[in-house]
Design a protein around this motif. Sequence first.
Motif, PDB file in Angstrom:
ATOM      1  N   THR A 298     -10.365  61.821  34.744  1.00 41.24           N
ATOM      2  CA  THR A 298     -10.072  60.258  34.160  1.00 41.24           C
ATOM      3  C   THR A 298      -8.899  59.386  35.651  1.00 41.24           C
ATOM      4  OG1 THR A 298      -7.828  61.826  34.076  1.00 41.24           O
ATOM      5  CG2 THR A 298      -8.868  61.208  32.222  1.00 41.24           C
ATOM      6  N   GLY A 299      -9.712  60.081  36.665  1.00 42.50           N
ATOM      7  CA  GLY A 299      -9.692  59.463  38.034  1.00 42.50           C
ATOM      8  C   GLY A 299      -8.445  58.850  37.994  1.00 42.50           C
ATOM      9  N   LYS A 300      -7.074  59.591  37.779  1.00 38.80           N
ATOM     10  CA  LYS A 300      -5.698  59.836  38.798  1.00 38.80           C
ATOM     11  C   LYS A 300      -5.533  59.229  39.853  1.00 38.80           C
ATOM     12  CE  LYS A 300      -4.893  62.964  36.280  1.00 38.80           C
ATOM     13  NZ  LYS A 300      -5.545  63.946  35.595  1.00 38.80           N
ATOM     14  N   THR A 301      -5.719  60.553  40.461  1.00 46.45           N
ATOM     15  CA  THR A 301      -6.192  61.444  41.749  1.00 46.45           C
ATOM     16  C   THR A 301      -6.950  60.119  42.334  1.00 46.45           C
ATOM     17  OG1 THR A 301      -5.618  62.957  41.656  1.00 46.45           O
ATOM     18  CG2 THR A 301      -6.392  62.693  43.763  1.00 46.45           C
ATOM     19  N   PHE A 302      -7.690  59.657  41.934  1.00 50.95           N
ATOM     20  CA  PHE A 302      -8.943  59.255  42.874  1.00 50.95           C
ATOM     21  C   PHE A 302      -8.962  57.701  43.118  1.00 50.95           C
ATOM     22  CE2 PHE A 302     -13.091  56.656  43.762  1.00 50.95           C
ATOM     23  CZ  PHE A 302     -13.057  56.914  44.781  1.00 50.95           C
ATOM     24  N   LEU A 303      -8.366  57.178  41.965  1.00 46.86           N
ATOM     25  CA  LEU A 303      -7.645  54.860  41.924  1.00 46.86           C
ATOM     26  C   LEU A 303      -6.258  55.070  42.521  1.00 46.86           C
ATOM     27  CD1 LEU A 303      -8.210  54.983  38.438  1.00 46.86           C
ATOM     28  CD2 LEU A 303      -9.811  53.582  39.910  1.00 46.86           C
ATOM     29  N   ALA A 304      -5.826  56.026  42.693  1.00 49.29           N
ATOM     30  CA  ALA A 304      -4.217  56.088  43.277  1.00 49.29           C
ATOM     31  C   ALA A 304      -4.390  56.729  45.307  1.00 49.29           C
ATOM     32  CB  ALA A 304      -2.942  57.367  42.964  1.00 49.29           C
ATOM     33  N   VAL A 305      -6.002  56.639  45.163  1.00 51.82           N
ATOM     34  CA  VAL A 305      -6.023  57.183  47.028  1.00 51.82           C
ATOM     35  C   VAL A 305      -6.402  55.955  47.186  1.00 51.82           C
ATOM     36  CG1 VAL A 305      -6.837  57.573  48.648  1.00 51.82           C
ATOM     37  CG2 VAL A 305      -6.160  59.463  46.790  1.00 51.82           C
ATOM     38  N   ALA A 306      -7.707  55.135  45.991  1.00 51.60           N
ATOM     39  CA  ALA A 306      -8.040  53.672  46.450  1.00 51.60           C
ATOM     40  C   ALA A 306      -7.051  52.560  46.733  1.00 51.60           C
ATOM     41  CB  ALA A 306      -9.338  53.213  44.865  1.00 51.60           C
ATOM     42  N   CYS A 307      -5.923  52.526  45.327  1.00 49.53           N
ATOM     43  CA  CYS A 307      -5.178  52.155  46.279  1.00 49.53           C
ATOM     44  C   CYS A 307      -4.393  51.529  47.119  1.00 49.53           C
ATOM     45  CB  CYS A 307      -3.947  51.846  45.185  1.00 49.53           C
ATOM     46  SG  CYS A 307      -4.774  50.812  43.084  1.00 49.53           S
ATOM     47  N   ALA A 308      -4.043  53.429  48.071  1.00 49.17           N
ATOM     48  CA  ALA A 308      -3.173  53.825  49.177  1.00 49.17           C
ATOM     49  C   ALA A 308      -4.335  53.358  50.114  1.00 49.17           C
ATOM     50  CB  ALA A 308      -2.909  55.049  48.912  1.00 49.17           C
ATOM     51  N   VAL A 309      -5.378  53.070  49.998  1.00 52.39           N
ATOM     52  CA  VAL A 309      -6.499  53.256  50.950  1.00 52.39           C
ATOM     53  C   VAL A 309      -6.187  51.973  50.779  1.00 52.39           C
ATOM     54  CG1 VAL A 309      -8.363  53.066  52.300  1.00 52.39           C
ATOM     55  CG2 VAL A 309      -7.621  55.353  51.397  1.00 52.39           C
ATOM     56  N   ASP A 310      -6.185  50.769  49.813  1.00 46.93           N
ATOM     57  CA  ASP A 310      -5.926  49.081  50.274  1.00 46.93           C
ATOM     58  C   ASP A 310      -4.679  48.584  50.790  1.00 46.93           C
ATOM     59  OD1 ASP A 310      -6.570  46.800  49.021  1.00 46.93           O
ATOM     60  OD2 ASP A 310      -5.615  46.681  48.107  1.00 46.93           O
ATOM     61  N   ALA A 311      -3.879  49.372  50.489  1.00 48.12           N
ATOM     62  CA  ALA A 311      -2.765  49.036  50.625  1.00 48.12           C
ATOM     63  C   ALA A 311      -2.410  49.452  52.698  1.00 48.12           C
ATOM     64  CB  ALA A 311      -1.279  50.011  50.029  1.00 48.12           C
ATOM     65  N   LEU A 312      -3.005  50.040  53.169  1.00 50.82           N
ATOM     66  CA  LEU A 312      -3.187  49.995  54.575  1.00 50.82           C
ATOM     67  C   LEU A 312      -4.129  49.713  54.843  1.00 50.82           C
ATOM     68  CD1 LEU A 312      -1.850  52.725  56.554  1.00 50.82           C
ATOM     69  CD2 LEU A 312      -4.698  53.817  55.788  1.00 50.82           C
ATOM     70  N   GLU A 313      -5.063  49.235  54.416  1.00 54.28           N
ATOM     71  CA  GLU A 313      -5.780  48.120  55.301  1.00 54.28           C
ATOM     72  C   GLU A 313      -5.456  46.633  55.445  1.00 54.28           C
ATOM     73  OE1 GLU A 313      -8.314  49.341  57.075  1.00 54.28           O
ATOM     74  OE2 GLU A 313      -9.784  51.578  56.168  1.00 54.28           O
ATOM     75  N   ARG A 314      -4.285  46.758  54.353  1.00 55.29           N
ATOM     76  CA  ARG A 314      -3.790  45.529  54.069  1.00 55.29           C
ATOM     77  C   ARG A 314      -2.764  45.107  55.494  1.00 55.29           C
ATOM     78  NH1 ARG A 314      -1.506  44.314  49.833  1.00 55.29           N
ATOM     79  NH2 ARG A 314      -2.777  46.001  49.160  1.00 55.29           N
ATOM     80  N   GLY A 315      -2.501  46.625  55.731  1.00 59.58           N
ATOM     81  CA  GLY A 315      -1.625  46.349  56.059  1.00 59.58           C
ATOM     82  C   GLY A 315       0.202  46.401  55.346  1.00 59.58           C
ATOM     83  N   SER A 316       0.090  46.319  54.001  1.00 57.16           N
ATOM     84  CA  SER A 316       1.480  46.256  53.901  1.00 57.16           C
ATOM     85  C   SER A 316       2.163  47.487  53.310  1.00 57.16           C
ATOM     86  CB  SER A 316       1.208  46.252  51.568  1.00 57.16           C
ATOM     87  OG  SER A 316       0.552  47.498  51.434  1.00 57.16           O
ATOM     88  N   VAL A 317       1.775  48.799  53.574  1.00 57.93           N
ATOM     89  CA  VAL A 317       2.078  50.174  54.423  1.00 57.93           C
ATOM     90  C   VAL A 317       1.840  50.913  55.824  1.00 57.93           C
ATOM     91  CG1 VAL A 317       2.780  50.929  52.059  1.00 57.93           C
ATOM     92  CG2 VAL A 317       1.296  51.334  53.008  1.00 57.93           C
ATOM     93  N   GLN A 318       2.697  51.274  56.375  1.00 61.26           N
ATOM     94  CA  GLN A 318       2.309  52.033  57.670  1.00 61.26           C
ATOM     95  C   GLN A 318       1.522  53.039  57.287  1.00 61.26           C
ATOM     96  OE1 GLN A 318       6.191  51.883  59.987  1.00 61.26           O
ATOM     97  NE2 GLN A 318       6.441  49.883  60.327  1.00 61.26           N
ATOM     98  N   ARG A 319       1.466  53.573  56.638  1.00 64.17           N
ATOM     99  CA  ARG A 319       0.929  55.447  56.403  1.00 64.17           C
ATOM    100  C   ARG A 319       0.671  55.726  55.049  1.00 64.17           C
ATOM    101  NH1 ARG A 319       6.124  59.741  57.702  1.00 64.17           N
ATOM    102  NH2 ARG A 319       7.599  57.899  57.495  1.00 64.17           N
ATOM    103  N   ILE A 320      -0.035  56.833  54.876  1.00 61.10           N
ATOM    104  CA  ILE A 320      -0.479  57.128  53.299  1.00 61.10           C
ATOM    105  C   ILE A 320       0.021  58.418  53.982  1.00 61.10           C
ATOM    106  CG2 ILE A 320      -2.489  58.223  51.896  1.00 61.10           C
ATOM    107  CD1 ILE A 320      -3.760  55.949  52.760  1.00 61.10           C
TER     108      ILE A 320
END
Length: 335
Positions: free
Chosen positions: A147-169
């Motif tokens: 159902t995409g639970k993990t993949f979509l969560a990782v996609a959001c994490a990568v997006d947050a890292l690329e934008r600098g809203s978090v420092q690490r995943i």
Amino acid sequence: MILRHAFIPHDNQRLAHVCGALDEHLRTIEAAFDVSIRRRNESFRIEGARRAAERAVAVLQQLHERAAAPIEPAELQLLLVQALQDEGPALRVVQSGETVIEPAGEAPEIVLKTRRAELAGRTRNQVAYLRNILGHDITFGLGPAGTGKTFLAVACAVDALERGSVQRIILTRPAVEAGERLGFLPGDLAQKVDPYLRPLYDALYDLMGMERVAKAFEKGQIEIAPLAFMRGRTLNHAFVILDEAQNTTPEQMKMFLTRIGFGSRAVVTGDTTQVDLPRGQKSGLVDAAQVLRQVRGIAMTRFTAADVVRHPLVARIVEAYDAARPRPVGDRPEA
């Protein structure tokens, strides 16, 4: 009911891409909608229930529009899921640009920044899940495989890292074997836990590419570790994902959730029908879904077989198991 559809002008190359090798795409559409499809040159004859036949024609039309190049089975599966949900995509992931929210009918369109050219939330629950992740500090995603639970969560994490809203995943999961006893695994600690964490690596590679992931590991921007390594830590300015959470104990789940620090966001994913804990041990995911359902700032998204974006047979397998073993949501099945 019988519907007829013809693609004019005639184009053998496009028709070949629409049908797939040995009419593989047509057979997939037949199975998804329970219809019969017959083709002669550019003319198609679709027989089945009215709504199913109309959906099949709509998918054929979409395939024809994309048929300048061969169509991958995965692309067809996503079109089928979208058609079965009667919804258009509400989330796209593009190579460049920052996360923005734009009008898209009644709901905003969310665009994420990752390496992947385009990714869509194909079902109502997937779209709600993504909105919950962006709008809550802790989000639970519960439901069957695919159902995409993990993949979509990782996609959001990568997006947050690329934008600098978090420092690490930080990606973690319990090291619990799926009903087997593997014995002692060879190698150092990293090699021993690697098999348990491989699905998380796969999602990162797909979204960022192997070279970018390797550099992020070197810089400490991405960390993957067994859940046991989380004890005693405080995770500030991080995007934390706990995968396969159905195999945590209530004590482990409480320990994980209390690691969250300032500027952090956490996503917990799992399938409560696939608990691999010893018999009699309550799942921490089941316990958390009950204990935390009224806690402000925590969101719960529940997926069903209708959200499965893998092979159509996977959704039917999930439905068959659910029908054969009915139980309240959140209860652990009998072994």
